[in-house]
Design an enzyme around this catalytic site. Sequence first.
Site, PDB file in Angstrom:
ATOM      1  CG  HIS A   1       5.463  -2.299   3.602  1.00 50.30           C
ATOM      2  ND1 HIS A   1       4.606  -3.335   3.858  1.00 50.30           N
ATOM      3  CD2 HIS A   1       6.109  -2.474   2.405  1.00 50.30           C
ATOM      4  CE1 HIS A   1       4.613  -4.247   3.160  1.00 50.30           C
ATOM      5  NE2 HIS A   1       5.703  -3.818   2.078  1.00 50.30           N
TER       6      HIS A   1
ATOM      7  CB  CYS B   1       5.618  -5.554  -2.776  1.00 52.54           C
ATOM      8  SG  CYS B   1       5.918  -5.152  -1.362  1.00 52.54           S
TER       9      CYS B   1
END
Length: 328
Positions: free
Chosen positions: A181, A154
């Site tokens: 994140h 991602c």
Amino acid sequence: MRVFINGFGRIGRSVLRAWAEDRRRGGRLWPQIEIVGINDIAAPEMCAYLFEYDSVFGPWKGAVALEAGVLVIDGHRLRLSREPDLAALDLSDTDLVMECTGRAGGRDLAEAGLRAGARRVLISGPSEAADYTVVLGANEAGLSDQAVVSNASCTTNALAPLMRFVNDRWGLRGGTMTTIHCYTGSQPTVDAPAADFARSRAAALSMVPTTTSAGKLLDQVLPELAGRIIAQAVRVPTASVSAVDLALLLDRPASEGEINDALRGAGGVIGVTDQPLVSADLRARPESVIMALPETRVAAAGLVRIFGWYDNEWGFSNRMLDVAALMR
């Protein structure tokens, strides 16, 4: 194009949700894709429940039913199986397996879908076993008839199209990227032993400095930029949406206004916002990265700082479907 999902975790369920939501709107994004089945070792009742009730994206707004090993989403029927060895299934009627277990790092597991009879495999993460690692907006031109393809990570999907865009316009001498994140299932909910001492700590209680594969994958996806970006990560106590924070040295000087004007016109998988948003506002955004234009800065010495959000589950799952459509 008949697609089969192996592994019905966060990405497998998000892929199905994104596809099923598009069908509810008329199927404009991926009309050529039909998801036909799911394999997961969890009980069918659990698969149906976790699809219908999602802590991040909320309850499914349509109908969900389970009928003798078949998951029915708004009338669309998907066969369910619980086979630990995917190769034991008969997938000879399948064009593509989306390998979403997170375990296909080695060739044996990566090729299980091929041994089951499927024509091609798309892995939802980095894999050294892949014939090609693709990031839409960065290197999809190299995608041809490879049998096993990785959709990278991602963070790489957020970073690589942005770095290609920057390098194409101003040239990129080097820089550093920190991904901020959200925590993931790879982290413990309470302190527990792990190979990485920092990653052994409770995910929802601390910010955790750690590593990211995005730097290595960027070198692979855009070899012309190899070694120019240092990548690191900090895991933070939120359940969804992450960010990339970049400090860059450009070959040609650019002002904040010039950079933001260029980003506004980027299009494709690069989105923008002029609003002072927070991470919760970006949930379920489909772009690979959404640039926060108020955060753009240029220092007197020419150092450029840009900042972008990305829904690490939803955006990535949209890219899985986009890449699958290219693999037809």
